[in-house]
Design an enzyme around this catalytic site. Structure first.
Site, PDB file in Angstrom:
ATOM      1  CG  HIS A 134      31.499  48.450  51.083  1.00 42.95           C
ATOM      2  ND1 HIS A 134      30.642  47.860  50.189  1.00 42.95           N
ATOM      3  CD2 HIS A 134      32.452  47.527  51.377  1.00 42.95           C
ATOM      4  CE1 HIS A 134      31.055  46.613  49.935  1.00 42.95           C
ATOM      5  NE2 HIS A 134      32.141  46.391  50.644  1.00 42.95           N
ATOM      6  CG  HIS A 191      27.734  47.148  47.005  1.00 47.73           C
ATOM      7  ND1 HIS A 191      28.804  47.723  47.657  1.00 47.73           N
ATOM      8  CD2 HIS A 191      28.207  46.749  45.809  1.00 47.73           C
ATOM      9  CE1 HIS A 191      29.880  47.676  46.864  1.00 47.73           C
ATOM     10  NE2 HIS A 191      29.549  47.065  45.739  1.00 47.73           N
ATOM     11  CB  CYS A 215      26.928  50.595  50.992  1.00 47.01           C
ATOM     12  SG  CYS A 215      27.395  48.852  50.923  1.00 47.01           S
ATOM     13  CG  MET A 232      29.178  52.668  48.972  1.00 45.51           C
ATOM     14  SD  MET A 232      29.391  50.959  48.438  1.00 45.51           S
ATOM     15  CE  MET A 232      28.075  50.850  47.226  1.00 45.51           C
TER      16      MET A 232
HETATM   17 CU    CU Z   1      28.971  48.535  49.447  1.00 43.55          CU
END
Ligand code: CU
Length: 166
Positions: free
Chosen positions: A154, A95, A151, A159
């Site tokens: 993601h 992340h 992120c 995210m």
């Molecule tokens: Cu992530």
């Protein structure tokens, strides 16, 4: 027999992780805005910013990816100028934390980037891979307002998060 079975499990795991990372392809859409904003920023002589250490509280945000999805927890946080936010890799990494250049207060980019140790690009924190790896962003010397972030791997899975700095 056992060896073959083990290999196909490994292959399946590899395929899964590729699928999990595939969503990152959409991230460049947001980066386009960074590029577009560059000429305007260049018109004003850029003051070189240096890291300003936090003087207040350090808040914690977990970065998670599991059966419930990919998320920052909490995803909505209110802090004060001078506080810091520690982003902790909990599960489902890698992340990172990247702020949208067009979704933070005007004039915040230079100082916030300087306040992100090890940033890999403007407003982009280093990637965290292993559990308990963390990254701390300092909000000292930045304008009050709302800071939206995501992120990179993601973003397509939703995210995203928001920090309101008072
Ligand atoms: Cu992530």
């Amino acid at each position: 027999m056992n060896v073959r079975f083990g290999m196909s499990v490994a292959a399946a795991a590899l395929t899964l992780s590729f699928v999990a990372c595939g969503g990152g392809e959409k991230a460049p859409a947001a980066k386009t805005d960074t590029t577009a904003a560059a000429p305007a920023a260049a018109a004003t002589p850029a003051a070189a910013a240096t890291y300003m250490a936090p003087t207040g509280k350090t808040w914690e945000v977990k970065m998670m990816g599991d059966a419930k999805g990919y998320r920052f927890d909490p995803k909505d946080l209110t802090i004060k100028v001078g506080d810091a936010v520690k982003f902790i890799m909990v599960s489902g990494g890698p992340h990172d934390v990247t702020f949208w250049a067009d979704s933070i207060p005007a004039g915040a980019e230079t100082q916030l980037t300087a306040n992100m140790p090890g940033h890999t690009a403007p407003l982009t924190a280093p990637m965290t891979i292993n559990p308990n790896a963390s990254f701390i962003a300092s909000f000292t010397g930045v304008p009050a307002g709302v800071y939206h972030f995501y992120c990179t791997p993601h973003l397509a899975m939703g995210m995203v998060g928001k920090i309101t700095v008072q």
